[in-house]
Design a protein around this motif. Structure first.
Motif, PDB file in Angstrom:
ATOM      1  N   THR A 106       0.829  -1.200   0.000  1.00 60.91           N
ATOM      2  CA  THR A 106       0.000   0.000   0.000  1.00 60.91           C
ATOM      3  C   THR A 106       0.868   1.256   0.000  1.00 60.91           C
ATOM      4  OG1 THR A 106      -0.183   0.396   2.397  1.00 60.91           O
ATOM      5  CG2 THR A 106      -1.628  -1.278   1.444  1.00 60.91           C
ATOM      6  N   TYR A 107       0.366   2.274  -0.696  1.00 57.42           N
ATOM      7  CA  TYR A 107       1.000   3.595  -0.657  1.00 57.42           C
ATOM      8  C   TYR A 107      -0.107   4.612  -0.447  1.00 57.42           C
ATOM      9  CZ  TYR A 107       3.163   7.962  -2.185  1.00 57.42           C
ATOM     10  OH  TYR A 107       3.613   9.269  -2.244  1.00 57.42           O
ATOM     11  N   ASP A 108       0.022   5.452   0.588  1.00 59.63           N
ATOM     12  CA  ASP A 108      -1.005   6.444   0.903  1.00 59.63           C
ATOM     13  C   ASP A 108      -0.386   7.818   1.064  1.00 59.63           C
ATOM     14  OD1 ASP A 108      -3.759   4.988   1.487  1.00 59.63           O
ATOM     15  OD2 ASP A 108      -2.146   3.697   2.208  1.00 59.63           O
ATOM     16  N   THR A 109      -1.147   8.819   0.640  1.00 58.43           N
ATOM     17  CA  THR A 109      -0.603  10.173   0.579  1.00 58.43           C
ATOM     18  C   THR A 109      -1.240  11.151   1.558  1.00 58.43           C
ATOM     19  OG1 THR A 109      -2.164  10.720  -1.201  1.00 58.43           O
ATOM     20  CG2 THR A 109       0.014   9.909  -1.846  1.00 58.43           C
ATOM     21  N   PHE A 214      -2.229   4.020  -4.001  1.00 57.54           N
ATOM     22  CA  PHE A 214      -2.606   2.809  -4.710  1.00 57.54           C
ATOM     23  C   PHE A 214      -2.229   1.593  -3.881  1.00 57.54           C
ATOM     24  CE2 PHE A 214       1.731   3.682  -6.132  1.00 57.54           C
ATOM     25  CZ  PHE A 214       2.343   2.431  -6.185  1.00 57.54           C
ATOM     26  N   ILE A 215      -2.791   0.451  -4.252  1.00 63.66           N
ATOM     27  CA  ILE A 215      -2.541  -0.821  -3.573  1.00 63.66           C
ATOM     28  C   ILE A 215      -2.227  -1.873  -4.623  1.00 63.66           C
ATOM     29  CG2 ILE A 215      -3.492  -2.615  -2.067  1.00 63.66           C
ATOM     30  CD1 ILE A 215      -5.407  -0.527  -0.935  1.00 63.66           C
ATOM     31  N   VAL A 216      -1.256  -2.712  -4.336  1.00 60.75           N
ATOM     32  CA  VAL A 216      -0.945  -3.847  -5.198  1.00 60.75           C
ATOM     33  C   VAL A 216      -1.187  -5.126  -4.390  1.00 60.75           C
ATOM     34  CG1 VAL A 216       0.833  -5.087  -6.492  1.00 60.75           C
ATOM     35  CG2 VAL A 216       0.744  -2.579  -6.570  1.00 60.75           C
ATOM     36  N   LEU A 217      -1.971  -6.019  -4.955  1.00 61.41           N
ATOM     37  CA  LEU A 217      -2.241  -7.312  -4.332  1.00 61.41           C
ATOM     38  C   LEU A 217      -1.550  -8.401  -5.141  1.00 61.41           C
ATOM     39  CD1 LEU A 217      -6.096  -7.043  -3.647  1.00 61.41           C
ATOM     40  CD2 LEU A 217      -4.216  -6.491  -2.082  1.00 61.41           C
ATOM     41  N   SER A 222      -2.413 -16.507  -8.904  1.00 62.70           N
ATOM     42  CA  SER A 222      -3.269 -15.642  -9.725  1.00 62.70           C
ATOM     43  C   SER A 222      -2.499 -14.395 -10.124  1.00 62.70           C
ATOM     44  CB  SER A 222      -4.530 -15.241  -8.946  1.00 62.70           C
ATOM     45  OG  SER A 222      -5.268 -16.384  -8.553  1.00 62.70           O
ATOM     46  N   PRO A 223      -2.960 -13.704 -11.176  1.00 60.33           N
ATOM     47  CA  PRO A 223      -2.275 -12.483 -11.602  1.00 60.33           C
ATOM     48  C   PRO A 223      -2.288 -11.405 -10.517  1.00 60.33           C
ATOM     49  CG  PRO A 223      -3.776 -13.261 -13.304  1.00 60.33           C
ATOM     50  CD  PRO A 223      -4.066 -14.062 -12.082  1.00 60.33           C
ATOM     51  N   THR A 224      -1.236 -10.609 -10.469  1.00 63.27           N
ATOM     52  CA  THR A 224      -1.159  -9.475  -9.546  1.00 63.27           C
ATOM     53  C   THR A 224      -2.182  -8.425  -9.964  1.00 63.27           C
ATOM     54  OG1 THR A 224       1.176  -9.894  -9.158  1.00 63.27           O
ATOM     55  CG2 THR A 224       0.379  -7.688  -8.639  1.00 63.27           C
ATOM     56  N   VAL A 225      -2.749  -7.726  -8.973  1.00 64.44           N
ATOM     57  CA  VAL A 225      -3.805  -6.744  -9.227  1.00 64.44           C
ATOM     58  C   VAL A 225      -3.398  -5.391  -8.665  1.00 64.44           C
ATOM     59  CG1 VAL A 225      -6.184  -6.083  -8.676  1.00 64.44           C
ATOM     60  CG2 VAL A 225      -5.655  -8.458  -9.265  1.00 64.44           C
ATOM     61  N   LEU A 226      -3.647  -4.343  -9.455  1.00 60.44           N
ATOM     62  CA  LEU A 226      -3.453  -2.961  -9.015  1.00 60.44           C
ATOM     63  C   LEU A 226      -4.821  -2.374  -8.693  1.00 60.44           C
ATOM     64  CD1 LEU A 226      -1.913  -0.211  -8.748  1.00 60.44           C
ATOM     65  CD2 LEU A 226      -2.338   0.090 -11.202  1.00 60.44           C
ATOM     66  N   TYR A 227      -4.929  -1.736  -7.525  1.00 62.79           N
ATOM     67  CA  TYR A 227      -6.199  -1.115  -7.113  1.00 62.79           C
ATOM     68  C   TYR A 227      -5.977   0.367  -6.855  1.00 62.79           C
ATOM     69  CZ  TYR A 227     -10.321   0.058  -4.321  1.00 62.79           C
ATOM     70  OH  TYR A 227     -11.464   0.658  -3.829  1.00 62.79           O
ATOM     71  N   THR A 228      -6.821   1.183  -7.471  1.00 56.19           N
ATOM     72  CA  THR A 228      -6.816   2.626  -7.224  1.00 56.19           C
ATOM     73  C   THR A 228      -8.235   3.041  -6.894  1.00 56.19           C
ATOM     74  OG1 THR A 228      -7.118   3.075  -9.592  1.00 56.19           O
ATOM     75  CG2 THR A 228      -4.857   3.101  -8.731  1.00 56.19           C
ATOM     76  N   MET A 236      -9.849  -1.827 -10.465  1.00 55.74           N
ATOM     77  CA  MET A 236      -8.808  -2.851 -10.404  1.00 55.74           C
ATOM     78  C   MET A 236      -8.313  -3.142 -11.810  1.00 55.74           C
ATOM     79  SD  MET A 236     -10.089  -5.485  -7.430  1.00 55.74           S
ATOM     80  CE  MET A 236     -11.745  -5.701  -8.089  1.00 55.74           C
ATOM     81  N   ARG A 237      -6.986  -3.302 -11.917  1.00 51.91           N
ATOM     82  CA  ARG A 237      -6.374  -3.619 -13.210  1.00 51.91           C
ATOM     83  C   ARG A 237      -5.414  -4.784 -13.008  1.00 51.91           C
ATOM     84  NH1 ARG A 237      -6.191   1.872 -12.362  1.00 51.91           N
ATOM     85  NH2 ARG A 237      -7.191   3.237 -13.907  1.00 51.91           N
ATOM     86  N   ASP A 238      -5.378  -5.678 -13.993  1.00 49.18           N
ATOM     87  CA  ASP A 238      -4.451  -6.804 -13.903  1.00 49.18           C
ATOM     88  C   ASP A 238      -3.656  -7.015 -15.182  1.00 49.18           C
ATOM     89  OD1 ASP A 238      -6.370  -7.829 -15.572  1.00 49.18           O
ATOM     90  OD2 ASP A 238      -6.889  -9.539 -14.322  1.00 49.18           O
ATOM     91  N   SER A 239      -3.674  -6.021 -16.081  1.00 47.81           N
ATOM     92  CA  SER A 239      -2.868  -6.159 -17.290  1.00 47.81           C
ATOM     93  C   SER A 239      -1.393  -6.150 -16.900  1.00 47.81           C
ATOM     94  CB  SER A 239      -3.154  -5.031 -18.283  1.00 47.81           C
ATOM     95  OG  SER A 239      -2.620  -3.806 -17.828  1.00 47.81           O
ATOM     96  N   VAL A 240      -0.606  -6.970 -17.562  1.00 45.98           N
ATOM     97  CA  VAL A 240       0.811  -7.123 -17.212  1.00 45.98           C
ATOM     98  C   VAL A 240       1.528  -5.784 -17.274  1.00 45.98           C
ATOM     99  CG1 VAL A 240       2.997  -8.169 -17.890  1.00 45.98           C
ATOM    100  CG2 VAL A 240       0.889  -9.524 -17.955  1.00 45.98           C
ATOM    101  N   GLN A 241       1.297  -5.014 -18.303  1.00 39.79           N
ATOM    102  CA  GLN A 241       1.991  -3.737 -18.475  1.00 39.79           C
ATOM    103  C   GLN A 241       1.668  -2.767 -17.344  1.00 39.79           C
ATOM    104  OE1 GLN A 241       1.139  -1.787 -22.192  1.00 39.79           O
ATOM    105  NE2 GLN A 241       2.668  -0.185 -21.880  1.00 39.79           N
TER     106      GLN A 241
END
Length: 276
Positions: A106-109, A214-217, A222-228, A236-241
């Motif tokens: 997690t990263y919080d501002t 943002f948060i990375v799970l 399973s594929p890694t997930v980015l959450y904003t 949520m996004r899980d595209s490799v790029q």
């Protein structure tokens, strides 16, 4: 819980407790017998049935009820729906993934990350963000937020890496007493073997990368997930790029943040200021 209280006036935990009691009586079990079967005390069962166990009965207890009653996954599902009902609908998909993650980054501002907030801190946040909510409604949200910590109570908790911008620690949420409690909890949390905590200081200047939280799970299989998230919803996004870019960003944030021991020193100094 008053036996004469109309069903429509019961809160979700009271309804859960009522259902446990009804099925227990139908199965001709005492509270002690149910407690023994589920692995809990008679007093625990009593508090569940009264709707007074906060933040809520454990998942293990719900599974124990299902096993003792022969109800499949009925009570497990009821408990899960209580969790989902106390969160915005758009947050539920993320919540389900968070429970399964092996690593949470997690990263919080501006605000301390929800999963490590204290009850008093969360309550102050919810009061501001939900000005028309009732006192009971706020308490339900606080309890739901605290329940997210349950992922760390198992035998193999996920590894949690928290990066907080210094602004999170200096923005007074609620009152000085609330902030002192929150910082004390962060100090305690950081001592756990499955937790790493860093502070991004003001002295670091413009953050090395994203200025948005943002948060990375990450998952074992399973594929890694980015959450904003924004005020109106989460994505949520899980595209490799996209995920690889987020992980690169997180590496930069870790490199520019204070080392864990220096982060704790800063938190300790701020804690003293709030306690003064």
């Amino acid at each position: 819980m008053d036996e004469t209280t109309p069903p429509q006036h019961l809160n979700p935990l009271q309804r859960f407790g009522r259902d446990v009691k009804q099925v227990r009586l139908a199965r001709k079990l005492t509270q002690k017998q149910l407690g023994t079967a589920a692995g809990y005390s008679e007093a625990y069962v009593s508090r569940v049935e009264a709707g007074k166990l906060l933040p809520r009965p454990s998942g293990k207890f719900a599974m124990g009820c299902d096993a003792a009653f022969g109800t499949g996954e009925l009570f497990t599902d009821l408990l899960r729906r209580i969790d989902e009902g106390d969160h915005p609908s758009w947050f539920v998909p993320y919540l389900n993934l968070e429970r399964k993650a092996s690593r949470i980054l997690t990263y919080d501002t501006n605000l301390v990350s929800g999963i490590v907030q204290t009850g008093d801190y969360a309550r102050a946040v919810f009061r501001v963000s939900n000005p028309r909510a009732s006192a009971d409604g706020i308490e339900d949200k606080v309890a739901a937020r605290l329940r997210r910590r349950e992922v760390f109570e198992g035998d193999a908790p996920p590894f949690l890496w928290v990066i907080l911008h210094e602004a999170c620690l200096r923005t007074v949420v609620g009152a000085a007493e609330v902030m002192a409690g929150q910082l004390e909890y962060l100090r305690t949390l950081s001592a756990a073997p499955h937790v790493e905590l860093q502070v991004m200081p003001f002295s670091a200047g413009v953050p090395a990368t994203s200025t948005m939280p943002f948060i990375v799970l990450r998952f074992p299989d399973s594929p890694t997930v980015l959450y904003t998230e924004t005020r109106v919803g989460g994505r949520m996004r899980d595209s490799v790029q996209t995920v690889e870019a987020a992980l690169d960003d997180y590496d930069l944030l870790r490199a520019h943040a204070l080392a864990p021991d220096r982060s704790m020193a800063l938190i300790t100094n701020l804690l003293k200021e709030y306690q003064a």
